[in-house]
Design an enzyme around this catalytic site. Structure first.
Site, PDB file in Angstrom:
ATOM      1  N   SER A  81       0.827  -1.197   0.000  1.00 52.11           N
ATOM      2  CA  SER A  81       0.000   0.000   0.000  1.00 52.11           C
ATOM      3  C   SER A  81       0.870   1.259   0.000  1.00 52.11           C
ATOM      4  O   SER A  81       1.704   1.435  -0.872  1.00 52.11           O
ATOM      5  CB  SER A  81      -0.956  -0.045   1.199  1.00 52.11           C
ATOM      6  OG  SER A  81      -1.913   0.990   1.148  1.00 52.11           O
ATOM      7  N   HIS A 104      -2.180  -1.152  -4.660  1.00 52.60           N
ATOM      8  CA  HIS A 104      -3.638  -1.185  -4.776  1.00 52.60           C
ATOM      9  C   HIS A 104      -4.201   0.229  -4.813  1.00 52.60           C
ATOM     10  O   HIS A 104      -3.486   1.205  -4.614  1.00 52.60           O
ATOM     11  CB  HIS A 104      -4.271  -1.999  -3.632  1.00 52.60           C
ATOM     12  CG  HIS A 104      -4.238  -1.322  -2.294  1.00 52.60           C
ATOM     13  ND1 HIS A 104      -5.107  -1.618  -1.282  1.00 52.60           N
ATOM     14  CD2 HIS A 104      -3.410  -0.359  -1.791  1.00 52.60           C
ATOM     15  CE1 HIS A 104      -4.827  -0.897  -0.209  1.00 52.60           C
ATOM     16  NE2 HIS A 104      -3.816  -0.118  -0.500  1.00 52.60           N
TER      17      HIS A 104
END
Length: 383
Positions: A81, A104
């Site tokens: 992330s 993501h």
């Protein structure tokens, strides 16, 4: 908090805040470390993080990209992330054996009416586009194609990250144990990481500490004018008289706390002002994000007032009337009768927000953030 160890920047733990007592680091930590090491110094940045706040990740990425010396990023364990975003700042990006990387789309929490939700959706979409452009600059992929993979959640081994050009090399050194994080919160986390998080009870809070306050605000905004006054069975909130100070009168009830109609640009500016304030950092980050995105009834100064005067060090909400009485030297505020606490607490919070002392010792303007101070010192040094 220093993140320098043996001359290297060690970015271990969550990005921007501690969610369950784990280690964490912030953008200000990185700026101060870069200032200490010197703008022309070649640096090594060791990353082991399950992710955290996207805005913090982007700020750290930009700080590392602006550094004058060569930046070598070594992914010791996991870069997921926001941590994978930070890793893209390296001139060299090295994956240790067994290390993993995850890209993501950003996610967030929102509540309220359709227009309020739409603002949050548009903000997330813009942030996702920015993230995709950063990844694409490193890998050479088309940003739109990469965005599709981000939405599906892309996990990569070290070898895969090198092949996709998200890393420049792999290193035959055993990876460190993955940093504490709730890996079960991701859609396609490796089973090993999910099992480790479950075993060690690494769980992100499902309910924000200020959720009840937001719900009360939305309920209050739907009240009719005839219901503006509090019910008769609600006991008034008042400070008990003491010899040191006179009794504090209960503030009048708020007639309405409906969200004002503002433009999208103004809404985004309000969110930025709240989240970049010094009171919104560290342990208060979750509450600050909640106030920014979920409580449009409060303007930026009012939200900062809640953060500065209405939250305990642990991050738990504190009755604003209690905070005001404490500052005035009065005795603790008596609790209202059972059943009317939330309604009376809401009235107290709304009325007390207008008091300038809650914004910080009579200073009506937001204080400069530590981040802004550090950036200023770096810019001055470079001139």
């Amino acid at each position: 908090m220093t993140i320098i160890k043996d001359g290297e920047l060690v970015l271990y733990g969550s990005v921007g805040a501690s969610f369950f007592g784990e280690r964490y680091f912030e953008d200000i930590d990185v700026l101060e470390a870069l200032e200490e090491l010197g703008d022309d110094a070649d640096i090594t940045v060791r990353v082991n993080s399950g992710g955290g706040y996207t805005d913090q990740g982007i700020a750290i990425y930009n700080a590392l990209k602006a550094h004058g010396g060569e930046v070598t990023v070594v992914v010791d364990g996991v870069a997921a992330s926001a941590a994978s975003l930070i890793s893209m700042a390296g001139d060299q990006i090295i994956m240790r054996r067994g290390a993993t990387m995850m890209l993501h789309d950003p996610s967030g929490f929102a509540s309220g009416m359709a227009d309020e939700i739409a603002i949050a959706v548009r903000a997330l979409d813009r942030i996702g586009a920015v993230m995709a452009s950063i990844y694409a600059e490193q890998s050479g992929d088309d940003p739109e194609d990469l965005r599709k993979e981000m939405k599906a959640e892309l996990w990569l081994t070290g070898e895969e990250a090198v092949k996709r050009r998200f890393a420049t090399a792999s290193e035959d050194v055993k990876a460190a144990k993955a940093a504490a994080f709730d890996y079960g919160a991701y859609a396609h986390s490796p089973k090993k990481l999910v099992a480790m998080a479950s075993k060690r009870n690494w769980k992100l809070p499902l309910e924000r500490p200020m959720a009840a306050f937001a719900a009360s605000l939305h309920r209050q905004s739907k009240e009719t004018e005839s219901m503006a006054n509090p019910p008769q069975n609600v006991a008034p909130v008042a400070a008990a008289p003491t010899s040191a100070a006179p009794a504090a009168a209960a503030p009048p009830p708020a007639a309405s706390v409906a969200a004002p109609q503002v433009s999208q640009d103004a809404a985004v500016a309000r969110v930025q002002e709240i989240l970049t304030h010094s009171a919104a950092q560290g342990a208060a980050r979750a509450q600050a994000e909640h106030l920014a995105f979920n409580c449009p009834q409060l303007d930026a100064q009012q939200a900062v007032a809640v953060l500065e005067a209405g939250l305990a060090p642990s991050g738990a909400p504190v009755d604003a009337a209690q905070a005001q009485a404490s500052q005035q030297g009065a005795a603790p505020v008596q609790q209202p009768a059972s059943g009317g606490y939330e309604a009376n607490r809401l009235n107290q919070m709304t009325a007390t927000l207008a008091q300038p002392q809650l914004a910080g010792a009579g200073d009506p303007s937001p204080k400069p953030t530590a981040l802004a101070d550090a950036v200023g010192r770096l810019n001055k040094k470079r001139r």
